[in-house]
Every structure is written in C-alpha cells, then in structure tokens.
Design an enzyme around this catalytic site. Sequence first.
Site: not given
Length: 246
Positions: A67, A136, A138
């Site tokens: 990413d 969270n 992810h």
Amino acid sequence: MELKVFDNYGGLSVAAAEMIMDCIKDKPDALLCFATGDTPKLTYQELAAGIKREGTDISKCFFIGLDEWLGIPPHNNGSCHYFLHHYLFSPMGISPRQVHLFDAMTTNEEDECKRMNSIISKRGGIDLMVVGIGMNGHIGFNEPGTAIDAAVHVTPLDEMTKNVGKKYFTEEVTINKGITVGLKQVMQAKTLLMIANGKKKAPVIKKAIEGEISTDFPAALIRKHHNGILMVDSEAASELKTYFND
Ligand code: F6R
C-alpha cells in the site's frame, strides 16, 4: 489458520524471516508483497541478514508494495516507498527491475490500480504476503467495511488510520487517501503471513481471533484464509482466552 505465539518480538521476527526465505527457496521466482510499518522492521532486517548469510538467490523474485499514502512523495521518510527501500531493497541489493511500488503522486489513480492488478494477475497471484494489523483491524489500507472482493483500490482513510499514521512522519503531513492491494488478492494469496507484536496489539489480536469474522474487522478474515499464518509475540497474545502453539 495457524496461530504461532513467540516469547518475544525477536523470536517472532526470526521465524517470519525464515518463512519468507523458505518461500523464496521453494519458488525462486515468487511474487512477494510486503507491508511497511513498525511491526515488520525487524523481520526485514533478519531477512536481509539471512539472505546474505545463506547466499539465497533472490534475483528471480518480484516484489510489490502492499500500500501507499497517496500524495506523499517517495523521498518522504514516512512513505511506504522510502521504508521498503530502506529496510528491504537496499540491504538486500534488489534491482529496480524486480520491484513495483505504487506511485503516490499519480494523477491517474485508476491506471495506477490497473497496473498493480495486472502485475499480480500476470504472475498468477501473490505467493506470499506479509501484512501487519492496524488498530482498527485493517490489512494494508483495506479499512473496515471494505468489500471482500475488492481488488487494488484507492480508499479514503479511516480516522484511526490517519491518527495512528502520524507516527511514521517526522513532519506534519496531510494523509487522507491510500492505495492498496485489495482483500480479494489478500484472500487469494498462496500464503498470508500476518504479524503483530506488543501489548497495544493485544485487543486487536483478541478481536481477530475471537471476534466475529467480518469485513468490519478485516484482520479476522485470516481465519477464512486457506493458508493463513498469524505470528504474534506473547504480549500481543496476552488477551486471548486460549491459544495453541506447535
Ligand atoms: C502498512 C500497512 C498497514 C500496517 C498496520 C500496522 O504498509 O499495510 O496496514 O501494517 O497499520 O502498522 P504497525 O506495524 O506500524 O503497527
């Protein structure tokens, strides 16, 4: 899914590096996808050292980044680009022709996604993915609620990701959007190696292992992965009711 608990971060990182090296030995032209962040730093240092020590041939491997923060230039030391070169590609002596990373400064996000999708599909999917877990839940920038069949995509970043993400930057930056390899490709990877360490990851690991399996908490999807391996240290495992280790 296999859960492996290690006494400490060092043990976890050595084992993760060994797994990556075994993958390269099994398949010298493997497609490897790597996350950045605090968690894999030592794994990558161990990997670079192990490859040097053992003289492993990595000349046929291909490396992609998981990413990137859109709008953050590659020379910024908080970018995924900078991280991967600093911790992996430079120490391992990887040639630029063996690497494809997202262009964070792209003016054509759609093409940027297409390029990565096409690299992954042309190589028959990802052989090994090394991922961390966000606070969270992810995976990469597959934020809570991402569709399970999402391929490479651009996404607005969750508030938690933006707040936690500040830790990577030495100067103030605006991080609103990310680009990421998608959950579809994560779930299809031949091996998914997820790593987490430290006390602050304990509630996250608990949710991933004992919570509902849902895209609302992407890390929990590793329990549905056909070859998912979760390596954690004892601190990250400390809130689990039970765990099995071999
Ligand atoms: C970074 C990435 C993120 C991190 C996650 C955990 O490339 O993919 O999903 O893996 O946010 O970050 P750390 O390891 O810093 O806790």
